[in-house]
Design an enzyme around this catalytic site. Structure first.
Site, mmCIF file in Angstrom:
data_model
loop_
_atom_site.group_PDB
_atom_site.id
_atom_site.type_symbol
_atom_site.label_atom_id
_atom_site.label_comp_id
_atom_site.label_asym_id
_atom_site.label_seq_id
_atom_site.Cartn_x
_atom_site.Cartn_y
_atom_site.Cartn_z
ATOM 1 N N CYS A 1 0.968 -1.171 -0.106
ATOM 2 C CA CYS A 1 -0.067 -0.249 -0.109
ATOM 3 C C CYS A 1 0.869 1.343 -0.052
ATOM 4 C CB CYS A 1 -0.892 0.060 1.147
ATOM 5 S SG CYS A 1 -2.148 1.143 1.101
ATOM 6 N N HIS B 1 -3.755 -5.616 2.187
ATOM 7 C CA HIS B 1 -3.384 -5.906 3.549
ATOM 8 C C HIS B 1 -4.139 -7.274 3.971
ATOM 9 C CE1 HIS B 1 -2.305 -1.742 4.301
ATOM 10 N NE2 HIS B 1 -3.463 -1.165 3.790
HETATM 11 N N1 GLN Z 1 -1.777 6.860 2.674
HETATM 12 C C1 GLN Z 1 -2.072 6.178 1.484
HETATM 13 C C2 GLN Z 1 -3.426 6.286 0.816
HETATM 14 O O1 GLN Z 1 -4.631 6.755 1.496
HETATM 15 C C3 GLN Z 1 -1.813 4.598 1.955
HETATM 16 C C4 GLN Z 1 -2.826 4.139 2.977
HETATM 17 C C5 GLN Z 1 -2.367 2.621 3.275
HETATM 18 O O2 GLN Z 1 -1.185 2.521 3.208
HETATM 19 N N2 GLN Z 1 -3.397 1.799 3.775
HETATM 20 O O3 GLN Z 1 -3.197 6.005 -0.408
#
Ligand code: GLN
Length: 234
Positions: free
Chosen positions: A93, A193
């Protein structure tokens, strides 16, 4: 083969939403179950990033935390050197975004990334939240992948980066091309995730086989298989 396989858990103090640090535990456990010694090396904001580890995992993060990680990985380029020599890296992510050329935060600020991956990330109009099912698009993987996504960023791949998977359910990279994640050299990035490696053991073994340079005998874990079957049925 190393006596002890060293698994780098990169910046767990700032990157690791939804238990992504569990990816390191899964790698260690799958090695130990095969009689191979393995240890997790946590690299925090207080440490330089070593380039000598066998495999690296990075987790997701909120915008502000991912900015700290970007600064640290740029200042200590051990991860970049490790990837250049072919060490496998799993980026989850926010870590995909951090390793790219640049990303724009939800508030519209553009931040220079580490530049290891040929991709850029800009905010989507809507957050992508929910269960994801994908088919791997990369060599060596055949099993359906599952995970949970929660991100605002949409990621566009450049010509040096290939999609990791094709979305069957969910959003993935979220720029309308049906792709999920990225593969470039020995780096694999995914929005999944779960932790991703707990849900997708084939991916865990793929990373380990790249790290060891040999194939591993399969592990038969009926409970893990049953969980996968139940999730995919839903
Ligand atoms: N901050 C990033 C986004 O919203 C990644 C979020 C995350 O790693 N869950 O795209």
């Amino acid at each position: 083969m190393p006596d002890t396989v060293r698994i780098g858990l990169v910046l767990p103090d700032v990157m690791g939403t939804y238990g992504d640090g569990g990816n390191a535990l899964v790698l260690r456990q799958r090695l130990r179950m095969r009689g191979q010694d393995a240890e997790i090396v946590s690299i925090t904001l207080n440490d330089p990033v070593p380039d000598s580890l066998d495999v690296y995992v990075l987790g997701g993060a909120e915008d502000s935390a991912q900015r700290l990680a970007t600064r640290h990985l740029t200042r200590y380029p051990g991860l970049q050197r490790a990837a250049e020599r072919g060490a496998p890296v799993l980026a989850i992510c926010a870590a995909i975004q951090v390793l790219g050329h640049w990303y724009e935060t939800s508030s519209g600020e553009r931040v220079d990334g580490v530049g290891m991956l040929d991709l850029t990330t800009a905010p989507r109009t809507e957050r992508a939240i929910g269960e994801v099912v994908t088919r791997p698009a990369t060599g060596g993987l055949t099993q359906t992948l599952t995970g949970f996504e929660n991100h605002r960023g949409g990621t566009t791949l450049g010509s040096d980066a290939a999609p990791f998977a094709r979305v069957e359910r969910g959003v993935g990279n979220g720029v309308g091309d049906g792709t999920e994640g990225v593969v470039q050299g020995s780096v694999i990035g995914t929005y999944l995730h779960g932790p991703a490696l707990a849900r997708n053991p084939e991916l865990a073994d793929h990373l380990l086989e790249t790290a060891l340079g040999r194939t591993l005998e399969p592990l038969h874990l009926p409970d893990v298989e049953q969980l996968r079957t139940e999730r995919l049925r839903r």
